[in-house]
Design a protein around this motif. Structure first.
Motif, PDB file in Angstrom:
ATOM      1  N   VAL A   1       7.278   1.584  -0.723  1.00  0.00           N
ATOM      2  CA  VAL A   1       8.311   0.536  -0.532  1.00  0.00           C
ATOM      3  C   VAL A   1       7.823  -0.585  -1.622  1.00  0.00           C
ATOM      4  O   VAL A   1       6.714  -1.029  -1.644  1.00  0.00           O
ATOM      5  CB  VAL A   1       8.203   0.080   0.782  1.00  0.00           C
ATOM      6  CG1 VAL A   1       8.999  -1.244   0.892  1.00  0.00           C
ATOM      7  CG2 VAL A   1       9.093   1.104   1.757  1.00  0.00           C
ATOM      8  N   GLU A   2       8.798  -0.786  -2.576  1.00  0.00           N
ATOM      9  CA  GLU A   2       8.376  -1.900  -3.553  1.00  0.00           C
ATOM     10  C   GLU A   2       9.673  -2.173  -4.218  1.00  0.00           C
ATOM     11  O   GLU A   2       9.576  -2.921  -5.458  1.00  0.00           O
ATOM     12  CB  GLU A   2       7.552  -0.921  -4.643  1.00  0.00           C
ATOM     13  CG  GLU A   2       7.971   0.438  -4.980  1.00  0.00           C
ATOM     14  CD  GLU A   2       6.846   1.051  -5.840  1.00  0.00           C
ATOM     15  OE1 GLU A   2       6.068   0.180  -6.769  1.00  0.00           O
ATOM     16  OE2 GLU A   2       7.148   2.282  -6.295  1.00  0.00           O
ATOM     17  N   THR A   3      10.834  -1.983  -3.622  1.00  0.00           N
ATOM     18  CA  THR A   3      12.064  -3.018  -4.140  1.00  0.00           C
ATOM     19  C   THR A   3      12.752  -3.499  -2.995  1.00  0.00           C
ATOM     20  O   THR A   3      12.549  -3.112  -1.723  1.00  0.00           O
ATOM     21  CB  THR A   3      13.014  -1.744  -4.742  1.00  0.00           C
ATOM     22  OG1 THR A   3      13.396  -0.898  -3.844  1.00  0.00           O
ATOM     23  CG2 THR A   3      12.299  -0.894  -6.041  1.00  0.00           C
TER      24      THR A   3
ATOM     25  N   MET B   1      -0.413  10.149 -10.826  1.00  0.00           N
ATOM     26  CA  MET B   1       0.549  10.696 -11.996  1.00  0.00           C
ATOM     27  C   MET B   1       1.697   9.971 -12.325  1.00  0.00           C
ATOM     28  O   MET B   1       2.476  10.353 -13.311  1.00  0.00           O
ATOM     29  CB  MET B   1       0.987  12.136 -11.343  1.00  0.00           C
ATOM     30  CG  MET B   1      -0.208  13.058 -10.782  1.00  0.00           C
ATOM     31  SD  MET B   1       0.656  14.457 -10.079  1.00  0.00           S
ATOM     32  CE  MET B   1       1.259  15.256 -11.790  1.00  0.00           C
ATOM     33  N   GLN B   2       1.895   8.732 -11.815  1.00  0.00           N
ATOM     34  CA  GLN B   2       2.942   7.855 -12.072  1.00  0.00           C
ATOM     35  C   GLN B   2       2.436   7.159 -13.218  1.00  0.00           C
ATOM     36  O   GLN B   2       3.250   7.389 -14.328  1.00  0.00           O
ATOM     37  CB  GLN B   2       3.593   7.016 -10.807  1.00  0.00           C
ATOM     38  CG  GLN B   2       4.851   6.318 -11.347  1.00  0.00           C
ATOM     39  CD  GLN B   2       5.185   5.317 -10.284  1.00  0.00           C
ATOM     40  OE1 GLN B   2       4.325   4.671  -9.544  1.00  0.00           O
ATOM     41  NE2 GLN B   2       6.314   4.684 -10.596  1.00  0.00           N
ATOM     42  N   HIS B   3       1.712   6.206 -13.134  1.00  0.00           N
ATOM     43  CA  HIS B   3       1.320   5.268 -14.097  1.00  0.00           C
ATOM     44  C   HIS B   3       0.022   5.846 -14.814  1.00  0.00           C
ATOM     45  O   HIS B   3      -0.499   5.181 -15.832  1.00  0.00           O
ATOM     46  CB  HIS B   3       1.470   3.774 -13.832  1.00  0.00           C
ATOM     47  CG  HIS B   3       2.599   3.420 -13.109  1.00  0.00           C
ATOM     48  ND1 HIS B   3       3.922   3.348 -14.044  1.00  0.00           N
ATOM     49  CD2 HIS B   3       2.972   2.932 -12.188  1.00  0.00           C
ATOM     50  CE1 HIS B   3       4.825   2.671 -13.342  1.00  0.00           C
ATOM     51  NE2 HIS B   3       4.345   2.436 -12.062  1.00  0.00           N
ATOM     52  N   GLY B   4      -0.649   6.496 -14.003  1.00  0.00           N
ATOM     53  CA  GLY B   4      -1.877   7.052 -14.625  1.00  0.00           C
ATOM     54  C   GLY B   4      -1.724   8.226 -15.420  1.00  0.00           C
ATOM     55  O   GLY B   4      -0.437   8.638 -15.618  1.00  0.00           O
TER      56      GLY B   4
ATOM     57  N   VAL C   1      -3.041  12.264  -4.014  1.00  0.00           N
ATOM     58  CA  VAL C   1      -2.139  12.325  -5.213  1.00  0.00           C
ATOM     59  C   VAL C   1      -0.824  11.349  -5.290  1.00  0.00           C
ATOM     60  O   VAL C   1      -0.268  11.340  -4.311  1.00  0.00           O
ATOM     61  CB  VAL C   1      -1.779  13.732  -5.642  1.00  0.00           C
ATOM     62  CG1 VAL C   1      -0.854  13.858  -6.775  1.00  0.00           C
ATOM     63  CG2 VAL C   1      -3.149  14.575  -5.700  1.00  0.00           C
ATOM     64  N   ARG C   2      -0.857  10.693  -6.228  1.00  0.00           N
ATOM     65  CA  ARG C   2       0.596   9.748  -6.203  1.00  0.00           C
ATOM     66  C   ARG C   2       1.442  10.713  -7.537  1.00  0.00           C
ATOM     67  O   ARG C   2       0.927  10.746  -8.547  1.00  0.00           O
ATOM     68  CB  ARG C   2       0.489   8.274  -7.069  1.00  0.00           C
ATOM     69  CG  ARG C   2       1.877   7.739  -6.916  1.00  0.00           C
ATOM     70  CD  ARG C   2       1.687   6.314  -7.111  1.00  0.00           C
ATOM     71  NE  ARG C   2       1.477   5.491  -8.298  1.00  0.00           N
ATOM     72  CZ  ARG C   2       1.682   4.329  -8.717  1.00  0.00           C
ATOM     73  NH1 ARG C   2       1.982   3.678  -7.867  1.00  0.00           N
ATOM     74  NH2 ARG C   2       1.029   4.023  -9.620  1.00  0.00           N
ATOM     75  N   ILE C   3       2.632  10.961  -6.968  1.00  0.00           N
ATOM     76  CA  ILE C   3       3.578  11.729  -8.133  1.00  0.00           C
ATOM     77  C   ILE C   3       4.251  10.893  -8.692  1.00  0.00           C
ATOM     78  O   ILE C   3       4.530   9.670  -8.517  1.00  0.00           O
ATOM     79  CB  ILE C   3       4.356  12.704  -7.119  1.00  0.00           C
ATOM     80  CG1 ILE C   3       5.093  12.051  -6.198  1.00  0.00           C
ATOM     81  CG2 ILE C   3       3.616  13.798  -6.437  1.00  0.00           C
ATOM     82  CD1 ILE C   3       6.340  12.630  -5.265  1.00  0.00           C
TER      83      ILE C   3
ATOM     84  N   SER D   1       9.440   1.082 -13.453  1.00  0.00           N
ATOM     85  CA  SER D   1       8.235   0.663 -12.391  1.00  0.00           C
ATOM     86  C   SER D   1       7.064   0.063 -13.109  1.00  0.00           C
ATOM     87  O   SER D   1       6.726   0.582 -14.524  1.00  0.00           O
ATOM     88  CB  SER D   1       8.009   1.609 -11.592  1.00  0.00           C
ATOM     89  OG  SER D   1       6.734   1.581 -10.835  1.00  0.00           O
ATOM     90  N   TRP D   2       6.465  -0.847 -12.878  1.00  0.00           N
ATOM     91  CA  TRP D   2       5.362  -1.617 -13.624  1.00  0.00           C
ATOM     92  C   TRP D   2       3.941  -0.535 -13.534  1.00  0.00           C
ATOM     93  O   TRP D   2       3.613  -0.219 -12.404  1.00  0.00           O
ATOM     94  CB  TRP D   2       5.017  -2.851 -12.906  1.00  0.00           C
ATOM     95  CG  TRP D   2       3.697  -3.498 -13.529  1.00  0.00           C
ATOM     96  CD1 TRP D   2       2.422  -3.425 -13.024  1.00  0.00           C
ATOM     97  CD2 TRP D   2       3.913  -4.389 -14.613  1.00  0.00           C
ATOM     98  NE1 TRP D   2       1.875  -4.342 -13.893  1.00  0.00           N
ATOM     99  CE2 TRP D   2       2.369  -4.742 -14.940  1.00  0.00           C
ATOM    100  CE3 TRP D   2       4.867  -4.610 -15.474  1.00  0.00           C
ATOM    101  CZ2 TRP D   2       2.140  -5.391 -15.772  1.00  0.00           C
ATOM    102  CZ3 TRP D   2       4.498  -5.490 -16.357  1.00  0.00           C
ATOM    103  CH2 TRP D   2       3.309  -5.919 -16.882  1.00  0.00           C
ATOM    104  N   GLY D   3       3.394  -0.636 -14.684  1.00  0.00           N
ATOM    105  CA  GLY D   3       2.177   0.091 -14.742  1.00  0.00           C
ATOM    106  C   GLY D   3       1.905   0.547 -16.016  1.00  0.00           C
ATOM    107  O   GLY D   3       1.757   1.667 -16.236  1.00  0.00           O
TER     108      GLY D   3
HETATM  109 MG   LIG Z   1       4.825   0.738  -8.380  1.00  0.00          MG
END
Ligand SMILES: [Mg+2]
Ligand SMILES: [Mg+2]
Ligand SMILES: [Mg+2]
Ligand SMILES: [Mg+2]
Ligand SMILES: [Mg+2]
Ligand SMILES: [Mg+2]
Lengths: 257, 257, 257, 257, 257, 257
Positions: free
Chosen positions: F148-150, F42-45, F68-70, A116-118
């Motif tokens: 939703v990103e794909t 928490m994903q890209h950060g 929170v983003r996991i 995933s992008w980031g």
């Molecule tokens: Mg993404």
């Protein structure tokens, strides 16, 4: 600086320090000792998200390649390690083609994988300034090492080598010795498994991939290099601290006599 | 376990590790290498209140003596180090009798000094359970090392040795060499200052106090011990990491040839 | 919310928790138990700059007054504690008028003192939005407690009470008992010093200041309140954890019989 | 010290503290209160990789057994907890035989499971010095607790008990009460589910395994012990802090009247 | 890279970011924005020993000059900041020649001052490899800024400029405005004090020293530069975050209409 | 305060800050700038368990909604985030109905899902005091956003919207642009995918759910709002710091001319 994968592909032998202590200052101290790379271990070492994020700048500043070993099956962390600025990720216990595919997918942007992008931290920490350039070049710039350290992995090796996104094999001789002996012995330098170890390198190189290994006896570096293992883990902090302390204390005590 | 001061008074030579990295896990790793003591350096090292507090249990668990070097003039921290569980405190740049008196006062409960009551962490970390026992025995159990490392300190040495609460002298040969040469040279093992170094030990022992020194060349341990220096700092993490890394990398590289 | 000083001046009895563990989550847990205030101890406790800065929001969110006890003589930290959002600072070992003046000066903006401008965290953490309002009202809003806990302090009490910027006296009965007995005894509830303790409160109130005290036996709260001690420290984390654990373990073990 | 599993198998009742605050000093304070064990909670508590690694030495120093509860399904962390020095791991929501097998595999070295080699911190923190001894004895020395806290788990209990590597069952009565009432009620001491709770212990003991439970009412310790629950969680920091604070504040306020 | 002092002496205008948040990642983010220097504030900001030590590598990696402002009177920390790798130290509230002498002494090795030897982190973080070279060149490479921000300091300015080891003056206009108005007003851009501000720069430059100032209104950069202020603090994190947030939120809200 | 989900359902547009720096003080600074919500990534950060736990109080104190983003697939963390006090969780890469069901189950208590009981920090941080009330109301109070990103997610959208426990859809346009172009382009504002983006909102709203999106160009807020995206991520710390720094440095440099 050349990338780690390009240096390995060119036949250089790369020595990596192995960090278990999750502290950026300790990593900085290790990184300053002339290793080619520093690997932050999240499987058996104490590294975690925060320590990896904070330790990478010290490795980069020393001109070494930052590598992260993730915990078993934590492919979410493979992507995160790259987003933090790691150049390579080592995934332990890749025992099947399915494991290899999941790992490879987490390491590579589409269409090769589904990373995933980031690159929140990785991009500003790099020399790249253009996101589009980052997207198009990252898959080639990063290095995914699948660990082969069980009989199941050995059996699946050819499929693992073909899995999209897998760039190399990293052998774990400690677990391999336990597997080799059915749980009977921990002995990473068993002579009776060395032919299998050599065979892994041969097949890996034949597949056009790079090979790495963990050394518990550093004087075997030459022998493993001849097998084709170009990425060699030679020094954990705990071994370094033990070796250095023994030398200094020994000299001090010796002079008392 | 005998106290550090009683072991030194009995003539044992004590080797201390010297920790600059403010991280409890790194200290734990150092403490496990067989040193008699571990000194946490708050002057030139990175240790601070939090790291000292969190590192002491690992030192105690290894059966080593916890020692803290405070920053210049920070006698508030001398008391705090004891409240955290340190057994000894080293105060740098004690260049006058007034400095020595202020340091000694911070280290000892009344009537000897004016240390304030509050062994919040030290008491539960010790074997003592009775506060009254703690009050009455702490002054003898703790060890205050005044650093002598300038010409002013040398001139004031006799007065420093008589200051209430001062238990020993710790020589800093790096600063001493700078002082000795009027700022011209950093050379902790200058032969031309060794007689002065020996004299400091003699006068310290004559006064019934204990003597310590920082070693940059560990093979001088015997020579310093003969002078009377029983407490010897032999190994900082950074030296240990450099020595251990050089050995391991050297052996690995050597085997490639 | 009324200020701490206005509540004390109005005759309320204020109970403060006493935090020694430098961890914001532990402070948050303490702050949620109904104490009127939480005091972060940097003298004998483990609090430090970072933990104070990070713990204050949890205290404010619980609607309690944040108080900081600084290390001996660290008046630089008195100002910093206010800049971090503390409402009151307790300074230990104020043994002379000079000590009191230095402490008071660090606590108050000109012309009363010489506190330096820079409420970097305190202002956004408060309800005040206008810097000019902050400048003009802060001296009245903050509370400087000078600790009286030695014979020298007792002798200097009247001068301490007159020192610019001093708003109250906080008695430390543990050190006071050591002083009272010439170093012979640690006993914060000695009956033979209670008249002196009562006298400190009387003189403090006569001078128009507020009085506080540390309790080791919480059932003395009423007696001290009658003397005029309106700010009472009743519960350190370590005592709370010991009391709570003893109760729970006791009940569990009791039910086994 | 005897192992936790040997003490439980011998019929001792073991009381564990339950730590939610991810701070080694807070854990050290809890560990010093006489509990037999301290459990670091990574599921509903705040513990994480770093806090677990740093908190275990304080537990060991107090002579208590270090236990870790991992998050749901995070079996990578089960192995890591052991590598950090935990003696037992509690896995929540083991709702099927497959869950139990995966957990058991992560906890035990081959041939029983597939735990990977690397006791980086655990080995130096133990009394063991020989890796081979560690390999051969660890499976018996460690204790894998599978949590049973849903109807699915209850249905699968016999299979869970037979899963390789599972040493015991730990009941979570809060979730069990929610399951028991179809989401209608949180009440960990519902009388109508006690027979089922007793039945779990019976079947667990029949299978030669050990049984544990979380208590919200510590006076039920005796009743649960009679059912066969030998490992009992009696005191989280937050309950301890609430109980201790209520007692101290209550006594202080009471004395004011 | 040229040193900060050589660039200032050559007439360059240097803009420094001003960091109050004690977190190395936040400092790294600030350092990457094109500032010439980053100042870590330990007086009114939240920086402390640990955050300074850990933040400097990120500043160096960005090619910016690391500067530390110490708390009032904490000259022990001036030396430590240099040992951690700071290139310049700003000391607040230098209100007398004695203050200036004490600060200068802590900043410079003998014979100019009495800075103690021990560049534990600074030396490996630098390009220097030879300790002797470090000793001989450090006094010229480091920059000691004395803050002038009270009437007393203004009166003592000539003596401060002559104090050994003082390389420059840094004006604090906020405190200066409070002093200027006898505590009546906080207004760092008061026109009626600008002539005094200009005079400080003139006298500083006449003495062969460099001048710096804190800006609350960045559009005054040109005016101050013309006065001779070459080192200008333009952006604290909190202002940067406020400005950036207002812009982004404003644009987002604006587009809704 | 109304809940986030009720405000969104009522048609308010909510702007969230996006935090990548795992530091509670930096989050506190962001939270004070007037955003309606703060999302900890928490994903890209760099956020992790510890930073999430410690940052939430500062968000709550500012009156903003904590989100929170996991990391990908870390549904164990979805439950933990709620136990720490998050009001909403965003799960990336929900590419199938099975993903959505697993995420929804982790977010909701039975009978809707299988979230495990233990609001250790969340309950005391809330206004709720009764556990039974917490159990019965939490499912409605919390907000589960599936990303939703794909293309796979787009294909599965209707099933995702029907998955138990899913309250809303959050679109990631960066990954979506990579998917849209088969890995050829990173361009979150591609015009050729905007109709698909609009369609996602339409279908989400038709299903009675709420819609959110990440903005890289904040002036598109109005356009996305018209599509139905009520929850908009507008400002990461790194963008905020870049924007604020550019403005301040630009103004300073401009005034020099
Ligand atoms: Mg993404
Ligand atoms: Mg392995
Ligand atoms: Mg020295
Ligand atoms: Mg006291
Ligand atoms: Mg449960
Ligand atoms: Mg100022």
């Amino acid at each position: 600086m050349n990338t780690l994968i390009s240096r390995l592909a060119a036949g250089e032998t790369i020595f990596t320090a192995w960090s278990s202590i999750p502290d950026a200052l300790t990593v900085e101290a290790m990184a300053g000792q002339g290793y080619d790379a520093v690997t932050l271990d999240m499987q058996h070492g104490g590294h975690h998200e925060d320590s990896v994020l904070r330790s990478i700048p010290g490795i980069l500043r020393a001109g070494a390649h930052p590598v992260v070993r993730i915990p078993v099956g934590r492919f979410d962390m493979a992507s995160r390690a790259l987003d933090f600025g790691a150049e390579s990720v080592i995934a332990p216990m890749i025992n099947s083609v399915a494991d290899a595919r999941a790992f490879g997918a987490a390491m590579k942007y589409p269409p090769l994988g589904d990373r995933s992008w980031g690159p929140t931290f990785a991009l500003p920490r790099s020399a790249v300034r253009d996101p589009q350039e980052w997207l198009l070049n990252s898959n080639a710039r990063t290095l995914a090492f699948a660990m082969v350290e069980t009989r199941a992995a050995l059996d699946a090796l050819d499929g693992i080598l073909e899995a999209p996104g897998i760039d190399g094999i990293f052998v774990g001789p400690a677990d391999f010795s336990i597997a080799w002996t059915g749980g009977g012995s921990i002995d990473p330098v068993r002579e009776d498994m060395m032919e299998a170890v050599a065979d892994i390198a041969r097949r890996t190189l034949s597949a056009g991939k790079v090979a790495g290994i963990y050394l518990t006896n550093v004087t075997m570096a030459g022998r493993f290099a001849k097998m084709g293992y170009r990425f060699q883990a030679v020094a954990s902090e705990l071994r370094v601290i033990a070796a250095g302390s023994a030398a200094l204390l020994g000299d001090a005590r010796g002079s008392l006599a």
